[in-house]
Design an enzyme around this catalytic site. Structure first.
Site, short mmCIF file in Angstrom:
data_model
loop_
_atom_site.label_atom_id
_atom_site.label_comp_id
_atom_site.label_asym_id
_atom_site.label_seq_id
_atom_site.Cartn_x
_atom_site.Cartn_y
_atom_site.Cartn_z
N LYS A 25 0.70 2.47 1.07
CA LYS A 25 1.26 1.13 1.35
C LYS A 25 0.12 0.14 1.57
O LYS A 25 0.14 -0.97 1.04
CB LYS A 25 2.17 1.17 2.58
N SER B 29 5.27 -1.35 4.94
CA SER B 29 5.85 -0.67 6.09
C SER B 29 5.06 -0.98 7.35
O SER B 29 3.83 -1.14 7.30
CB SER B 29 5.83 0.83 5.84
N TYR C 75 1.06 8.53 3.03
CA TYR C 75 2.12 7.57 2.70
C TYR C 75 1.71 6.16 3.15
O TYR C 75 1.75 5.21 2.36
CB TYR C 75 3.44 7.98 3.37
P1 NAD Z 1 14.68 5.55 -1.24
O1 NAD Z 1 13.98 6.82 -1.54
O2 NAD Z 1 16.12 5.58 -0.91
O3 NAD Z 1 14.48 4.54 -2.48
C1 NAD Z 1 13.35 4.56 -3.31
C2 NAD Z 1 13.85 4.60 -4.74
O4 NAD Z 1 12.72 4.60 -5.62
C3 NAD Z 1 14.65 5.86 -5.04
O5 NAD Z 1 15.87 5.48 -5.65
C4 NAD Z 1 13.77 6.66 -6.02
O6 NAD Z 1 14.54 7.38 -6.94
C5 NAD Z 1 12.96 5.54 -6.66
N1 NAD Z 1 11.63 5.94 -7.16
C6 NAD Z 1 10.66 6.61 -6.52
N2 NAD Z 1 9.58 6.75 -7.30
C7 NAD Z 1 9.87 6.14 -8.48
C8 NAD Z 1 9.17 5.93 -9.70
N3 NAD Z 1 7.94 6.43 -9.87
N4 NAD Z 1 9.77 5.26 -10.68
C9 NAD Z 1 11.03 4.77 -10.54
N5 NAD Z 1 11.75 4.93 -9.41
C10 NAD Z 1 11.17 5.61 -8.40
O7 NAD Z 1 13.85 4.80 -0.10
P2 NAD Z 1 14.20 3.49 0.72
O8 NAD Z 1 14.40 3.88 2.13
O9 NAD Z 1 15.25 2.71 0.03
O10 NAD Z 1 12.80 2.75 0.63
C11 NAD Z 1 12.53 1.76 -0.35
C12 NAD Z 1 11.09 1.31 -0.18
O11 NAD Z 1 10.91 0.81 1.15
C13 NAD Z 1 10.08 2.44 -0.35
O12 NAD Z 1 8.95 1.92 -1.02
C14 NAD Z 1 9.72 2.79 1.07
O13 NAD Z 1 8.42 3.33 1.18
C15 NAD Z 1 9.82 1.45 1.77
N6 NAD Z 1 10.07 1.56 3.21
C16 NAD Z 1 11.17 2.26 3.64
C17 NAD Z 1 11.39 2.38 5.01
C18 NAD Z 1 12.59 3.16 5.53
O14 NAD Z 1 12.62 3.47 6.71
N7 NAD Z 1 13.60 3.49 4.72
C19 NAD Z 1 10.50 1.80 5.93
C20 NAD Z 1 9.41 1.09 5.45
C21 NAD Z 1 9.20 0.98 4.07
#
Ligand code: NAD
Ligand code: UDP
Length: 346
Positions: free
Chosen positions: A152, A124, A148
């Site tokens: 990362k 991120s 958080y």
């Molecule tokens: P999201 O919560 O929609 O998706 C994450 C998925 O991981 C979910 O479906 C959740 O059920 C699953 N999950 C969490 N912990 C788990 C575990 N221990 N075992 C199995 N599954 C697990 O989030 P997103 O927005 O799709 O983000 C995806 C990734 O991208 C994350 O790592 C997040 O930190 C990163 N990210 C997101 C953003 C954003 O703005 N959405 C920005 C930067 C980074």
């Protein structure tokens, strides 16, 4: 390639699945559904026109994770699974370190055991913190300001150390800026549980009448209109960046990191105005105090991804708002939720 997507039922994972399938790769989804719905799986298949295996597995469970590798011949992994709410991570750091760090360690252990050497990781832009001035480049110092963001950065360091110690692995960290929007089918999109933490889904819920007004956090930032500036990137551009990163990783060894952003910042008011224009709805808003921990301006220098991955974001803010709006209109209260849930209007 046969690609394991951890967190593949989540917001970004579902779009990455669609992009990989469209490119002819096979996809296997692993998710514990802690922040996603199973109904998303069938929608991915509907968009792609083909089926894919999925596993309800928690990465914190090492033997269940290894079992997926035992059953499936995996060539590479896109690791999106993780908890992602900044405020929650300040209140529950143990939960964040446990889920994000132990989950990743178990994934890496299972990969090593089954000889899988290619990994793309969801990092991120939050790792940059506020010690450098944007545009952020990958070589700038990192200084995450919350648990958080620290998970990362720690995972990036783990990947770098492991890649340094072993000649056979290829790891890539992708630093996302602000992913927004939805697949143009309107079948998948951002579907947060409860009140959204992020701007775009909040705006979309106000536009559809699910929430009364937007609270704009701060009107006195040193920006042209006083509101915060971010680098919003269409989730399908982001998803296509993963496909490029994975294919790049498969051809090389070592560790590398790439920003995925547009290189252009937009203010909160610009997002509101653009959303109003594409939706034809008014977005009532009030100014509220700054949100603790927010930086004034964040945007990427995306030139490294363009140079080495041959990837560049092509969809503009209007397309992001239009696609977010299409998904919101089709699912005013989220996937699998009838309009009877109107009681939550706030
Ligand atoms: P999201 O919560 O929609 O998706 C994450 C998925 O991981 C979910 O479906 C959740 O059920 C699953 N999950 C969490 N912990 C788990 C575990 N221990 N075992 C199995 N599954 C697990 O989030 P997103 O927005 O799709 O983000 C995806 C990734 O991208 C994350 O790592 C997040 O930190 C990163 N990210 C997101 C953003 C954003 O703005 N959405 C920005 C930067 C980074
Ligand atoms: N924001 C806002 N109201 C909201 C949510 C967000 O004014 O309800 C602002 C926030 O202060 C920031 C921008 O919108 O300037 C993007 O915030 P978001 O949480 O979407 O992303 P991040 O903070 O992770 O960059």
């Amino acid at each position: 390639m046969r690609v394991l997507l951890t967190g593949g039922a989540g917001y970004i994972g579902a779009h990455v699945a669609v992009a990989l399938l469209a490119r002819g790769h096979d996809v296997v989804i692993l998710d514990n559904f802690s922040n996603s719905k199973r109904a998303v799986l069938e929608r991915i298949e509907r968009i792609a026109g083909r089926a894919m295996p999925s596993y309800a597995v928690d990465l914190v469970d090492l033997s269940a994770t290894a079992d997926v590798f035992e059953r499936e011949a995996i060539d590479g992994v896109v690791h999106l699974a993780g908890l992602k709410a900044v405020g929650e991570s300040v209140e529950q750091p143990f939960r964040y370190y446990r889920n994000n760090l132990i989950g990743t360690l178990h994934l890496l252990e299972a990969m090593q055991r089954f000889g899988v050497s290619v990994l793309v990781f969801s990092s991120s832009a939050t790792v940059y913190g506020d010690v450098s001035a944007p545009p952020f480049t990958e070589t700038m110092p990192t200084a995450p300001t919350n648990p958080y963001g620290r998970t990362k950065r720690m995972i990036e360091q783990m990947l770098e150390d492991i890649a340094e110690s072993r000649a056979d692995v290829s790891f890539i960290a992708l630093r996302y800026f602000n992913p927004v929007g939805a697949h143009e089918s309107g079948l998948i999109g951002e579907d947060p549980a409860g009140a959204p933490n992020n701007l775009m889904p909040y705006v979309a819920q106000v536009a559809v009448g699910r929430r009364e007004r937007l609270y704009i956090f701060g009107d006195d930032y040193p920006t042209p209109d006083g509101t915060g500036v971010r680098d919003y990137i269409h989730v399908m551009d982001l998803a296509e960046g993963h496909v490029r990163a994975l294919e790049f990783a498969a051809e090389r060894r070592g560790y590398d990191v790439f920003n995925l952003g547009t290189g252009r910042g937009a203010s909160v008011l610009e997002v509101v105005r653009t959303f109003e224009a594409v939706s034809g709805r008014e977005i009532p808003y009030v100014f509220a105090p700054r949100r603790p921990g927010d930086v004034a301006v964040s945007y990427a220098d995306p030139s490294k991804a363009e140079r080495l991955l041959g990837w560049r974001a092509t969809r503009d803010l209007a397309a992001m708002c239009r696609d977010a709006w299409r998904f919101q209109v089709r699912h005013p209260y989220g996937i699998d939720v009838g309009t009877a849930a109107k009681g939550e209007r706030s």
